[in-house]
Design a protein around this motif. Structure first.
Motif, short mmCIF file in Angstrom:
data_model
loop_
_atom_site.label_atom_id
_atom_site.label_comp_id
_atom_site.label_asym_id
_atom_site.label_seq_id
_atom_site.Cartn_x
_atom_site.Cartn_y
_atom_site.Cartn_z
N LYS A 128 -4.34 1.21 -2.70
CA LYS A 128 -4.31 2.64 -3.04
C LYS A 128 -4.20 2.87 -4.53
O LYS A 128 -4.63 3.90 -5.06
CB LYS A 128 -3.15 3.32 -2.30
N ASP A 153 -4.95 2.19 4.66
CA ASP A 153 -3.59 2.74 4.66
C ASP A 153 -3.42 3.48 6.00
O ASP A 153 -4.30 4.28 6.38
CB ASP A 153 -3.45 3.72 3.48
N SER A 154 -2.33 3.21 6.72
CA SER A 154 -2.25 3.68 8.10
C SER A 154 -2.36 5.21 8.20
O SER A 154 -2.98 5.74 9.12
CB SER A 154 -0.95 3.20 8.75
N GLU A 155 -1.77 5.92 7.22
CA GLU A 155 -1.81 7.39 7.25
C GLU A 155 -3.23 7.90 7.07
O GLU A 155 -3.67 8.83 7.75
CB GLU A 155 -0.93 7.97 6.12
N ASN A 225 5.65 5.39 -2.62
CA ASN A 225 4.48 5.07 -1.79
C ASN A 225 3.84 6.35 -1.24
O ASN A 225 2.62 6.50 -1.26
CB ASN A 225 4.90 4.15 -0.65
N LYS A 226 4.66 7.28 -0.77
CA LYS A 226 4.09 8.52 -0.19
C LYS A 226 3.47 9.37 -1.29
O LYS A 226 2.47 10.04 -1.07
CB LYS A 226 5.20 9.28 0.55
N GLU A 229 0.24 7.97 -1.97
CA GLU A 229 -0.63 8.29 -0.82
C GLU A 229 -1.12 9.74 -0.85
O GLU A 229 -2.21 10.04 -0.36
CB GLU A 229 0.09 8.00 0.49
MG MG Z 1 0.74 3.92 4.15
#
Ligand code: MG
Ligand code: NAD
Length: 394
Positions: A128, A153-155, A225-226, A229
Motif C-alpha cells: 500500500k 489488502d483485505s479491506e 495502517n488504517k 489504507e
Molecule cells: Mg488491511
C-alpha cells in the motif's frame, strides 16, 4: 483450461509472499512461479528456490544476492540471480511473467511495483505504501501500461468484491455514498492510555486476529495502517477522502463495506486469513480454494462496532490530515512512519514517540505537489532525514 499464469512475487519470503506460495501450491494447474525475491535474507529465498526452481531470483541487497548465487550454483539449481533495485524492476517487468504480486514492505517496493504497472501486468497490490507515496503516477502507469490492478489488502479486496460486476480499479463507482473501512483496533484498543508509554515491540506486533510482518503489525497497533489504507482506498476507488470512513470492528469478520446512495450497505465477510483476498485476486473473476478455514459465524457469535478514538490513535488523525491536505504530505507521512516504526522495533524510541516523530516531520514539511517519480523519491528522502533528526528529541 488456459495456460497457467506465470507469477512473479516481489517479497516472496514475507508474510504475504508465503501465503501467495501457499495458494499457488494448491493450484499447480493454474499457476507457475516465474520469479521470487527478497531484501537480504537469502537463506529463506534459497529454500524457496529449491522448492520452486524459478527462472529468476532477485535480492535487494547485492552481497546477499552473491551468497544466494553461489549457494544455487553449488546445488546445481539453474535460477538466475539478479540484485538491487534494477533486479527487482527486471523481474517485475519480465515478459515471461503475466502476474505480479507486489508484497515488498515499505517505500522500497515503489519502483518495482510501478515497473509491473508500466509493463501491463495483472498487478496484485499488497504494498500500500506505493499508492500512498505516488498515487497519481502509479495510477497513470496502470492506465498507460494497460495493467489490471487488483487489491490484496483485505479491506480493499472486500470493497472491490462489493462493487458492481465489471468494475475496474481507478474508476469512480456509480451510486456509492461512502466506503467503510473496518479496523480491528489492534492489541491496544482497550488498554489504559497511560500504559501505552511502556509498550514493548513484542506486545505491539502481537495482533489479536492477523499474523503479519512486523512493520504492518505496529502500523495496525497505532492505526497508521488504517490511515494509509484510507489514502490507498481513495486512489483505488477514485473517491475523495471524505467518502472514506473508518469503523472499528474488533472481530475482523467483516472486512469492509460499500454503502450505496439508496441506503444499501454491501459487506464482504470471511476468516481473517490473507489467503482469501490473495486467492480471490489471483483467480479473478473465477473462484478457487484458498486453504483458509470457513467462516464460523456461530463461533464468532457477536460482532461489535465502534468509532475510532483519535486520542488513543494519534497516528490515524495525522494520516487523515495528510490525506485531506494531499500533495507531498502523504509521502512525508509514510517516510516518517517507516523511520519511527523501525526505531521503535529496534528499541531506540518509545511506542508513544512514533506519532510525535511523524507530527514533527509533518510540522516542518514544506508541502508541494510532487512533479515526477524522481521528485517523490527526493521528498521521501528529505522526510527520512528530518525524521531521523527528530528521533532523539521525541
Ligand atoms: Mg488491511
Ligand atoms: P513482511 O515483513 O513479512 O515481508 C516483507 C517482504 O519484503 C519480505 O519478503 C522481504 O524480504 C521483502 N523486502 C524487504 N526489504 C526489501 C528490499 N529492500 N528489497 C527487496 N525486498 C525487500 O511484510 P508483509 O506483512 O508480508 O507485508 C508486505 C506488504 O503487504 C506491506 O506493504 C504490507 O503493508 C502489505 N500488507 C500485508 C498484510 C499482511 O497480512 N501481512 C495485509 C495487507 C497488506
Amino acid at each position: 483450461m488456459s495456460a497457467p499464469r506465470q507469477v512473479c512475487i516481489l517479497g516472496s519470503t514475507g508474510s504475504i509472499g508465503q501465503s501467495t506460495l501457499d495458494v499457488i501450491a494448491r493450484h499447480p494447474d493454474r499457476f507457475m512461479v516465474r520469479s521470487l525475491s527478497c531484501g537480504s535474507r537469502w537463506q529463506d529465498l534459497l529454500q524457496q528456490c529449491r522448492r520452486w526452481t524459478p527462472a529468476y531470483a532477485a535480492v535487494g541487497d547485492a552481497a546477499a544476492g552473491q551468497q544466494l548465487r553461489m549457494a544455487l550454483r553449488a546445488e546445481g539449481i539453474a535460477t538466475e540471480v539478479l540484485v538491487g533495485e534494477s533486479g527487482l524492476e527486471h523481474i517485475a517487468a519480465d515478459p515471461g511473467a503475466d502476474t505480479v504480486m507486489a508484497a515488498i514492505v515499505g517505500a522500497v517496493g515503489l519502483a518495482p511495483t510501478v515497473a509491473a504497472a508500466r509493463a501491463g501486468k495483472r498487478l496484485l497490490l499488497a504494498n500500500k505504501e506505493s499508492l500512498v507515496m505516488a498515487g497519481s503516477f502509479f495510477m497513470a502507469a496502470v492506465r498507460e501500461g494497460g495493467a489490471e490492478l487488483l487489491p490484496i489488502d483485505s479491506e480493499h479486496n472486500a470493497i472491490f468484491q462489493c462493487l458492481p460486476g465489471g468494475y475496474r480499479t481507478g474508476d469512480t463507482p456509480p451510486g456509492v455514498r461512502r466506503l467503510l473501512l473496518t479496523a480491528s483496533g489492534g492489541p491496544f484498543r482497550s488498554v489504559p492510555l497511560e500504559s501505552l508509554d511502556a509498550v514493548t515491540p513484542e506486545q505491539a506486533v502481537a495482533h489479536p486476529n492477523w499474523v503479519m510482518g512486523r512493520k504492518i503489525s505496529v502500523d495496525s497497533a497505532t492505526m497508521m495502517n488504517k490511515g494509509l489504507e484510507m489514502i490507498e482506498a481513495c486512489w483505488l476507488f477514485g473517491l475523495p477522502v471524505d467518502k472514506v470512513e473508518v469503523l472499528i470492528h474488533p472481530q475482523s469478520v467483516i472486512h469492509s463495506l460499500v454503502e450505496y446512495v439508496d441506503g444499501s450497505a454491501l459487506a464482504q465477510l470471511g476468516s481473517p486469513d490473507m489467503r482469501v483476498p490473495i486467492a480471490c485476486a489471483m483467480a479473478w473473476p473465477e473462484r478457487i480454494a484458498s486453504g483458509a478455514p470457513a467462516l464460523d459465524l456461530v463461533a464468532a457469535a457477536n460482532l461489535g462496532f465502534e468509532a475510532p478514538d483519535l486520542r488513543r490513535f494519534p497516528c490515524l488523525a495525522l494520516a487523515m490530515q495528510a490525506a485531506r491536505d494531499g500533495g507531498s504530505l502523504p509521502i512525508a507521512l509514510n517516510a516518517a512512519n517507516e523511520v519511527a516504526v523501525e526505531a521503535f522495533l529496534d528499541g531506540r524510541i518509545r511506542y508513544t514517540a512514533i506519532p510525535r516523530v511523524i507530527a514533527e516531520v509533518l510540522g516542518s514539511h514544506r508541502a508541494g505537489e510532487p512533479e515526477s517519480m524522481e521528485h517523490v523519491k527526493a521528498i521521501d528522502g528529505d522526510a527520512r532525514v528530518s525524521a531521523r533528526a527528530s528521533l532523539g528529541r521525541c
